[in-house]
Design a protein around this motif. Sequence first.
Motif, PDB file in Angstrom:
ATOM      1  N   GLU A 166      24.012  42.593  31.741  1.00  9.48           N
ATOM      2  CA  GLU A 166      24.267  41.727  30.592  1.00  9.48           C
ATOM      3  C   GLU A 166      24.610  42.551  29.360  1.00  9.48           C
ATOM      4  N   ASP A 167      24.751  43.861  29.536  1.00 10.38           N
ATOM      5  CA  ASP A 167      25.122  44.733  28.426  1.00 10.38           C
ATOM      6  C   ASP A 167      26.640  44.800  28.292  1.00 10.38           C
ATOM      7  N   PRO A 186      34.259  56.413  37.030  1.00  9.76           N
ATOM      8  CA  PRO A 186      33.003  56.006  37.694  1.00  9.76           C
ATOM      9  C   PRO A 186      32.755  54.497  37.638  1.00  9.76           C
ATOM     10  N   ARG A 187      33.091  53.851  36.516  1.00 11.60           N
ATOM     11  CA  ARG A 187      32.856  52.407  36.424  1.00 11.60           C
ATOM     12  C   ARG A 187      33.698  51.648  37.444  1.00 11.60           C
ATOM     13  N   VAL A 188      34.950  52.058  37.611  1.00 18.67           N
ATOM     14  CA  VAL A 188      35.818  51.376  38.567  1.00 18.67           C
ATOM     15  C   VAL A 188      35.341  51.635  39.999  1.00 18.67           C
ATOM     16  N   LEU A 189      34.994  52.875  40.295  1.00 18.40           N
ATOM     17  CA  LEU A 189      34.576  53.217  41.654  1.00 18.40           C
ATOM     18  C   LEU A 189      33.260  52.544  42.039  1.00 18.40           C
ATOM     19  N   ARG A 190      32.340  52.405  41.087  1.00 18.37           N
ATOM     20  CA  ARG A 190      31.009  51.884  41.386  1.00 18.37           C
ATOM     21  C   ARG A 190      30.892  50.375  41.204  1.00 18.37           C
ATOM     22  N   ALA A 191      31.950  49.722  40.744  1.00 14.43           N
ATOM     23  CA  ALA A 191      31.878  48.290  40.458  1.00 14.43           C
ATOM     24  C   ALA A 191      31.526  47.495  41.706  1.00 14.43           C
ATOM     25  N   GLN A 192      30.670  46.490  41.536  1.00 16.07           N
ATOM     26  CA  GLN A 192      30.220  45.660  42.651  1.00 16.07           C
ATOM     27  C   GLN A 192      31.072  44.409  42.827  1.00 16.07           C
ATOM     28  N   GLY A 193      31.706  43.964  41.774  1.00 15.57           N
ATOM     29  CA  GLY A 193      32.527  42.757  41.843  1.00 15.57           C
ATOM     30  C   GLY A 193      33.973  43.051  41.514  1.00 15.57           C
ATOM     31  N   ALA A 194      34.642  42.079  40.917  1.00 17.13           N
ATOM     32  CA  ALA A 194      36.037  42.243  40.533  1.00 17.13           C
ATOM     33  C   ALA A 194      36.152  43.248  39.394  1.00 17.13           C
ATOM     34  N   VAL A 195      37.327  43.894  39.298  1.00 16.45           N
ATOM     35  CA  VAL A 195      37.568  44.941  38.306  1.00 16.45           C
ATOM     36  C   VAL A 195      38.846  44.632  37.548  1.00 16.45           C
ATOM     37  N   LEU A 196      38.813  44.923  36.254  1.00 14.83           N
ATOM     38  CA  LEU A 196      39.984  44.856  35.385  1.00 14.83           C
ATOM     39  C   LEU A 196      40.044  46.166  34.613  1.00 14.83           C
ATOM     40  N   LEU A 197      41.175  46.844  34.666  1.00 14.96           N
ATOM     41  CA  LEU A 197      41.343  48.104  33.936  1.00 14.96           C
ATOM     42  C   LEU A 197      42.647  48.075  33.165  1.00 14.96           C
ATOM     43  N   THR A 198      42.594  48.420  31.883  1.00 12.75           N
ATOM     44  CA  THR A 198      43.806  48.599  31.089  1.00 12.75           C
ATOM     45  C   THR A 198      43.950  50.076  30.749  1.00 12.75           C
ATOM     46  N   SER A 199      45.178  50.561  30.711  1.00 13.40           N
ATOM     47  CA  SER A 199      45.400  51.969  30.380  1.00 13.40           C
ATOM     48  C   SER A 199      46.859  52.187  30.053  1.00 13.40           C
ATOM     49  N   ALA A 419      35.146  45.002  33.302  1.00 10.85           N
ATOM     50  CA  ALA A 419      36.391  45.096  32.536  1.00 10.85           C
ATOM     51  C   ALA A 419      36.366  46.376  31.720  1.00 10.85           C
ATOM     52  N   VAL A 420      37.192  47.339  32.093  1.00 14.92           N
ATOM     53  CA  VAL A 420      37.281  48.622  31.395  1.00 14.92           C
ATOM     54  C   VAL A 420      38.548  48.602  30.553  1.00 14.92           C
ATOM     55  N   LEU A 421      38.375  48.461  29.250  1.00 21.37           N
ATOM     56  CA  LEU A 421      39.514  48.367  28.332  1.00 21.37           C
ATOM     57  C   LEU A 421      39.793  49.734  27.745  1.00 21.37           C
ATOM     58  N   ASP A 422      40.407  50.585  28.544  1.00 18.75           N
ATOM     59  CA  ASP A 422      40.782  51.924  28.085  1.00 18.75           C
ATOM     60  C   ASP A 422      42.017  51.795  27.193  1.00 18.75           C
ATOM     61  N   GLU A 423      42.029  52.600  26.123  1.00 14.34           N
ATOM     62  CA  GLU A 423      43.112  52.526  25.139  1.00 14.34           C
ATOM     63  C   GLU A 423      43.270  51.095  24.619  1.00 14.34           C
ATOM     64  N   ALA A 424      42.134  50.446  24.359  1.00 17.34           N
ATOM     65  CA  ALA A 424      42.167  49.045  23.928  1.00 17.34           C
ATOM     66  C   ALA A 424      42.912  48.866  22.619  1.00 17.34           C
ATOM     67  N   ARG A 443      27.500  36.283  30.142  1.00 20.00           N
ATOM     68  CA  ARG A 443      28.128  35.626  31.285  1.00 20.00           C
ATOM     69  C   ARG A 443      28.310  36.562  32.476  1.00 20.00           C
ATOM     70  N   GLY A 444      27.761  37.752  32.413  1.00 16.17           N
ATOM     71  CA  GLY A 444      27.910  38.679  33.527  1.00 16.17           C
ATOM     72  C   GLY A 444      29.264  39.345  33.568  1.00 16.17           C
ATOM     73  N   ILE A 445      29.897  39.485  32.406  1.00 16.96           N
ATOM     74  CA  ILE A 445      31.179  40.184  32.305  1.00 16.96           C
ATOM     75  C   ILE A 445      30.923  41.479  31.545  1.00 16.96           C
ATOM     76  N   ASN A 446      30.913  42.586  32.262  1.00 18.08           N
ATOM     77  CA  ASN A 446      30.597  43.890  31.665  1.00 18.08           C
ATOM     78  C   ASN A 446      31.853  44.506  31.075  1.00 18.08           C
ATOM     79  N   VAL A 447      32.005  44.379  29.777  1.00 19.96           N
ATOM     80  CA  VAL A 447      33.176  44.909  29.093  1.00 19.96           C
ATOM     81  C   VAL A 447      32.850  46.294  28.538  1.00 19.96           C
ATOM     82  N   VAL A 448      33.732  47.238  28.799  1.00 26.76           N
ATOM     83  CA  VAL A 448      33.617  48.585  28.251  1.00 26.76           C
ATOM     84  C   VAL A 448      34.885  48.860  27.458  1.00 26.76           C
ATOM     85  N   THR A 449      34.764  48.991  26.153  1.00 22.94           N
ATOM     86  CA  THR A 449      35.913  49.266  25.301  1.00 22.94           C
ATOM     87  C   THR A 449      35.906  50.746  24.931  1.00 22.94           C
TER      88      THR A 449
END
Length: 599
Positions: A166-167, A186-199, A419-424, A443-449
Amino acid sequence: MDGVSGPRGTDPGDQVQWAVAALAAFGILAFTMVWAGGTFGAGLAGYGWDAPPFALSTVSTLLSAGPAALWPGAPAAVTYAGMFGVLTMVSVSVVLVINLFMDRGRAPKGLAGKRELAAMCPQGIEARARELRPTLKGRERLHPDETGNLLGDLDPKGPELRSSYEDVELDLMAPRAGKSTGIAVPRVLRAQGAVLLTSNKSDVYAVTRAQREKAGTVWTFDPQGIAHAPRAMWWNILGECHTIEGARRMAGHFVASVNDDTAKKDFWISAAQNTLTALFLAAARGRAPLTEVLAWLADPADRTPIDLLREVGLVAMAEQLQGTVRGAVETRDGIYETARQTAACLLDPEILAWVTPDPHLPEFRPHEHVLGTDTLYLLSKDGGGSAAGVIAGLADATMRAGVVAAERMGGRLDPPLTAVLDEAANVCRISDLPDLYSHFGSRGINVVTLLQSYRQGARVWGEVGMDALWSAATVKLLGAGLDDADFVQKISTLVGQHDVRTPSISRSKDGTSRSYSYRQESVLPPDRIRALPKGTALLLATGVKPALIRLRPWYKEPGAAEISAAAKAETAAITERAAARLLPGLSLGKESDRGAVRA
């Protein structure tokens, strides 16, 4: 002389006394180890546990006659082995004690330790995961990656720390400070559910694609050829514009891609967003293709969008658009020209093809993506002509689909969406991201900006917006290379101060006295925060004292050899595709031409 202060031990007489005492202590310690070692050696070898007297006479006998006189019948090799064993045990104990004190000395006083971070340590984070994820209840053992997102190891020697599901996270680090290798990959490789990555680069994509293929479908949205992935999917951009809110949000993403500070919109920007909203809504409701929107932008006199809005009952929106069209020519042309600039990327046929229906390719559906374990890579260049507006629109649509899915599940996605928002700040400018941040976490959406600096975020969302994003992030990582003096000073203030004890020695004819004074000192001065070594980060978590952690780069983890080999193969494939694009007819070898691959 009374009241004279000086360093301790400057008197030659004192030095001699200390030297004699140290020599005597060393002699006693050495004799003790010899005495105990010889006795243990003889006893363990079966020659009796009769220890010689612990006296000076024993030392004299040992020096003159050797160990055979002290331990009769025991071979010299046995007694020497016992002595060596005792020496080894004492040496190891001393080294461990020294390391313990050195570790305490290296860790800055005033930062959080294991006790303060118990909720983020393995046992605490597992308990929290069982509360947040119903699917984990009843299982005796959990994989660490099922319990939370790996942040790193507590400096200097662990344990590993994880954030809960929930963080939501905000990471500020300079280029080449470990954002990709220590956080994004590491976040993408270790993700348990769906993944979103921007770059805006292909490095994370190259390292993670092969591994994510094992988890599910890999969707690569690469309209500008960052990874030179062939188009093998499409996304219906107008599918998100059937409501006024959806159309306004989509228009806002295009506006934000050309507006450096989305918190400050002048007349032309606001009017352009309103116009673009009406055109998107007219096309979506009237089932018109996206190319029609570009045609309407090119010809303000075209009444088709107004008529379409009236036909579907959106009279107020139609009247507003008609008012813009009938306004002063200079004003109308200025509004439409601004709108054309915001949507200029759609004039590129290669970009337009990715958001135009294609019956021969699969359609990406955000509401289906968030329910599985698929991966979506959103790649775009930054700067002029970028597809940042489209990337932001698709990222926003996916995360909002996650919110809808979470509400249907009872409030939280399980497994969570990563959701890993690299170069957001460059390729994913979601204007109201600061307002949505805390909502995503619940809501269980782990966003990393990921941003390069605080100022970079302020340039996009404004000072107020960036402050809101900072406050909403429950976990913040500050890495190497933060050169903003004002920001670093604020962080030093947030970390706080601690008491430093300073001794003072006074000598007089009556003897020597020692006193102590206390002063306040910053736990981490600004210069030390700026000079954080690469691979380390300052952790600021809600409700916990700041802590210093060491990131865990993917290439130092188990299985790195396999991932590295796959990354090299993917990089070679990207290079080959790039060469083939520049030199038509060049063979692409055996590289798959799929952008969406089913594992």
